[in-house]
Design an enzyme around this catalytic site. Structure first.
Site, PDB file in Angstrom:
ATOM      1  N   ASP A 171     -62.820  13.611  -1.972  1.00 17.81           N
ATOM      2  CA  ASP A 171     -62.516  12.695  -0.876  1.00 17.81           C
ATOM      3  C   ASP A 171     -63.295  13.068   0.389  1.00 17.81           C
ATOM      4  OD1 ASP A 171     -61.202  10.524   0.279  1.00 17.81           O
ATOM      5  OD2 ASP A 171     -59.240  11.118  -0.499  1.00 17.81           O
ATOM      6  N   GLU A 204     -66.273   8.554  -1.018  1.00 15.52           N
ATOM      7  CA  GLU A 204     -66.803   8.559   0.351  1.00 15.52           C
ATOM      8  C   GLU A 204     -66.543   7.221   1.021  1.00 15.52           C
ATOM      9  OE1 GLU A 204     -70.354   8.026   3.125  1.00 15.52           O
ATOM     10  OE2 GLU A 204     -69.627   6.868   1.423  1.00 15.52           O
ATOM     11  N   TRP A 205     -65.891   6.319   0.268  1.00 13.79           N
ATOM     12  CA  TRP A 205     -65.434   5.012   0.758  1.00 13.79           C
ATOM     13  C   TRP A 205     -66.578   4.052   1.097  1.00 13.79           C
ATOM     14  CZ3 TRP A 205     -63.089   8.426   4.989  1.00 13.79           C
ATOM     15  CH2 TRP A 205     -62.106   9.262   4.447  1.00 13.79           C
ATOM     16  N   GLY A 206     -67.814   4.399   0.702  1.00 13.36           N
ATOM     17  CA  GLY A 206     -68.947   3.525   1.011  1.00 13.36           C
ATOM     18  C   GLY A 206     -69.443   3.640   2.439  1.00 13.36           C
ATOM     19  N   ASP A 226     -59.699   1.987   0.524  1.00 18.04           N
ATOM     20  CA  ASP A 226     -58.654   1.994  -0.506  1.00 18.04           C
ATOM     21  C   ASP A 226     -58.189   0.580  -0.882  1.00 18.04           C
ATOM     22  OD1 ASP A 226     -58.880   4.685  -0.194  1.00 18.04           O
ATOM     23  OD2 ASP A 226     -56.798   5.033   0.400  1.00 18.04           O
TER      24      ASP A 226
HETATM   25  C1  GLA Z   1     -57.919   8.584   0.389  1.00 19.16           C
HETATM   26  C2  GLA Z   1     -58.570   8.108  -0.911  1.00 19.16           C
HETATM   27  C3  GLA Z   1     -57.502   7.606  -1.851  1.00 19.16           C
HETATM   28  C4  GLA Z   1     -56.488   8.717  -2.119  1.00 19.16           C
HETATM   29  C5  GLA Z   1     -55.905   9.233  -0.812  1.00 19.16           C
HETATM   30  C6  GLA Z   1     -55.021  10.477  -1.041  1.00 19.16           C
HETATM   31  O1  GLA Z   1     -57.321   7.543   1.090  1.00 19.16           O
HETATM   32  O2  GLA Z   1     -59.518   7.085  -0.645  1.00 19.16           O
HETATM   33  O3  GLA Z   1     -58.069   7.136  -3.069  1.00 19.16           O
HETATM   34  O4  GLA Z   1     -57.124   9.739  -2.821  1.00 19.16           O
HETATM   35  O5  GLA Z   1     -56.938   9.596   0.109  1.00 19.16           O
HETATM   36  O6  GLA Z   1     -54.490  10.980   0.139  1.00 19.16           O
END
Ligand code: GLA
Length: 404
Positions: A171, A204-206, A226
């Site tokens: 993450d 890394e969420w992009g 997410d």
């Molecule tokens: C981030 C990630 C999620 C999850 C949470 C856990 O938001 O993007 O997929 O792993 O952390 O806290």
């Protein structure tokens, strides 16, 4: 010689020189006309097709413990899902104690994992499955309940390998503003240096367009924030992920986040669209529902062999949105054997007919196909020029077209 017994310098040489074998497979059927950049790939031998498995976070964001993991591993096998290819049982955030031990090691949370992670890994392996764990390329994980691995990359990678971990979701929280290429690159090298093949899933969420740099570092990379268990969230992740289609291929995949199918807040037809789009887009198929008590509708969706086969096709080309008329969309991509996968989807609020013309999906107008409806399990022979379907709001059809 097994490549995981190579010395570290040789490993890194391999890492830096290997390029995607898949790149030469592009357009082998001459369809969709897309050309892709050659890619330097992480050479851990993993992710030749998108990963399949389960992760606790979407259904059990906070209730993680070893009993849940053991029961889920049991259910993966007893339901038959394991035999369909779902192999990773992945722990998310909250598995460790808040603090490292006096030697700086991560410590399993004593309340949640009293038997420790190695014993759990042994249990999951004994079921013929693989086990994944979660870490963070920062000082603290997102839930702030356990340490991140920034500055501890080698030590933590060695810990994971000593527990026989097979997969790391990594993450991006509390990252001190350090470039992701550097933070994720360090962990990638540390994992390779352990000599154990560990699937590396970048989360890394992009943010920094990981599709452009992550193929040499990881086996998959999140392209979005997410997902939530709503139609709007799901479809927006599909759209964002679609922008990076040309960067995906065997060894490294775009990840629009884990599946919400079966979590209860979308209709069955909406979940059908979710599973169809993820499969077509060669997204990781990481289940996020409670598979210990999976209902019939959910099981019918996630166990559809023909849809899974599109996701796992050896060609490994991400299907894309190829036409949009208002809320009516055609998604498509080539498959091995000169076949073409098509999803017709109605994103609008009223019933409408969605049409895929051959020109949308890269077929010459003269081509005659047999169309397999993957959800109806029926084949219509001798179709030319177009396929179409009248679809309710938020419904879809998925086909594989095989030229005669
Ligand atoms: C981030 C990630 C999620 C999850 C949470 C856990 O938001 O993007 O997929 O792993 O952390 O806290």
């Amino acid at each position: 010689m097994d490549c995981f017994s190579l010395s570290l310098p040789l490993f890194l040489l391999v890492l830096s020189t290997v390029s995607a074998g898949a790149a030469s497979g592009i357009n082998q059927n001459g369809k969709l006309g897309e050309s892709r950049p050659r890619r330097d790939l992480l050479d851990n031998g993993l992710g030749r097709t998108p990963q399949m498995g389960w992760n606790n976070y979407n259904h059990f964001p906070t209730q993680l413990n070893e009993e849940l993991i053991r029961q889920t591993a049991d259910a993966m096998v007893s339901t038959g899902l394991a035999a369909l290819g779902y192999e990773y049982i992945n722990l998310d955030d909250r598995w460790a104690e808040q603090n490292r031990d006096s030697q700086g090691n991560l410590v399993p949370n004593a309340t949640r994992f009293p038997s420790g992670i190695k014993a759990l890994a042994d249990y999951v392996h004994s079921k013929g499955l693989k086990i994944g764990i979660y870490g963070d390329a920062g000082t603290l994980t997102c839930a702030k309940t356990m340490p991140g691995s920034l500055g501890y990359e080698e030590q933590d990678a060695n810990t994971f390998a000593s527990w026989e971990i097979d997969y790391l979701k990594y993450d991006n929280c509390h990252n001190d503003g350090i470039r992701p290429q550097e933070r994720y690159g360090k962990m990638s090298k540390a994992l390779l240096a352990t000599g154990r093949p560990i699937f590396f899933s970048l989360c890394e969420w992009g943010d920094a367009n990981p599709a452009t740099w992550a193929p040499s570092i990881g086996n998959s990379w999140r392209t979005t924030g997410d997902i939530k268990d709503t139609w709007g969230s799901m479809i927006s992740k599909a759209d964002l992920n679609d922008m990076w289609a040309s960067y995906a291929g065997p060894g490294g995949w775009n990840d629009p986040d884990m599946l919400e199918v079966g979590n209860g807040n979308m209709t069955t037809e909406e979940y059908r669209c979710h599973f169809s789009l993820w499969s077509l887009a060669k997204a990781p198929l990481i289940l996020g529902c409670d598979i210990r008590s999976v209902d019939n509708d959910t099981f019918e969706l996630v166990s559809n062999k023909e849809v899974i086969a599109v996701n796992q096709d050896v060609l490994g080309i991400q299907g894309k949105k190829v036409n949009r008329t208002g809320d009516l969309e055609v998604w498509s991509g080539p498959l091995s054997g000169n076949r073409v996968a098509v999803v017709l989807i109605n994103r609008g609020l009223s019933t409408a007919t969605v049409t895929a013309e051959w020109s949308d999906i890269g077929l010459n107008s003269s081509v005659i196909v047999d169309a397999r409806d993957l959800w109806q399990h029926s084949t219509t022979t001798t179709i030319q020029y177009q396929v179409n379907a009248t679809l309710d709001s938020h419904a879809c059809k998925m086909y594989v077209l095989t030229p005669q």
